[in-house]
Design an enzyme around this catalytic site. Structure first.
Site: not given
Ligand code: ZN
Length: 189
Positions: A66-67
């Site tokens: 996600e990051d």
């Protein structure tokens, strides 16, 4: 694999992998802690409450996909499969939001999908929420007003309803953390 993949070696390998992915990432709180502190805390909460090894590994890796989407080389599901195996990668995938959706939709889907997650993913998501509630209480983002923090804690509580039942110790820790967060926010109002 040439090196022995003992439990501590595997956990440290995941910790180093996460530390590298999050090297330039910071927590949103006013003190802007290194992001890796959060994933280490999530893994510790899981380990201290008897979660299985796969959940602890996924805890360390849970925000790497996600990051890293803006990174030159984003971490993919396939990469996690290759490095840590199918089970760990699947737990991470279960705990990853679809970033193509608007934020409010993602938050609503977390509430809706929580009861359908695997037990390991439920534990991971509960530990993640515990870490986030602690952060929102102790070191909130500077631009988060009181009402926004109250709203966040309430939403985390609604997600947690569907995550409970996989690990009673984590369920109890979440409840205690939730009560403490609400009491702290009430005292500040
Ligand atoms: Zn997280």
């Amino acid at each position: 694999m040439d090196q022995p993949d003992t439990t501590p070696a595997q956990i440290l390998r995941a910790a180093v992998f996460a530390a590298r992915v999050h090297a330039t990432h910071r927590r949103k709180g006013a003190s802007a802690e290194p992001y890796v502190n959060h994933v280490l805390e999530v893994a510790r909460i899981l380990a201290e409450n008897g979660a299985p090894q796969e959940a602890i590994l996924a805890g360390l890796l849970h925000d790497t996909v996600e990051d890293s989407d803006q990174d030159p080389e984003p971490i993919t599901h396939e990469r996690l499969v290759a490095e840590f195996g199918e089970t760990v990668a699947r737990i991470v995938a279960e705990a990853t939001d679809d970033k193509s959706l608007p934020k409010e939709t993602r938050k609503a889907l977390q509430v809706k999908h929580a009861p359908k997650k695997s037990d390991a993913a439920k534990m991971l998501k509960l530990a993640d929420k515990i870490s986030n509630l602690r952060a929102i209480t102790a070191a909130p983002p500077a631009n988060w007003e009181h009402a926004r923090r109250v709203e966040y804690v309430g939403w985390a509580g609604r997600v947690a309803v569907g995550l409970k039942g996989a690990n009673p110790a984590l369920d109890a820790l979440f409840d205690a953390t939730y009560r403490e967060a609400m009491a702290t926010l009430a005292a500040e109002a």
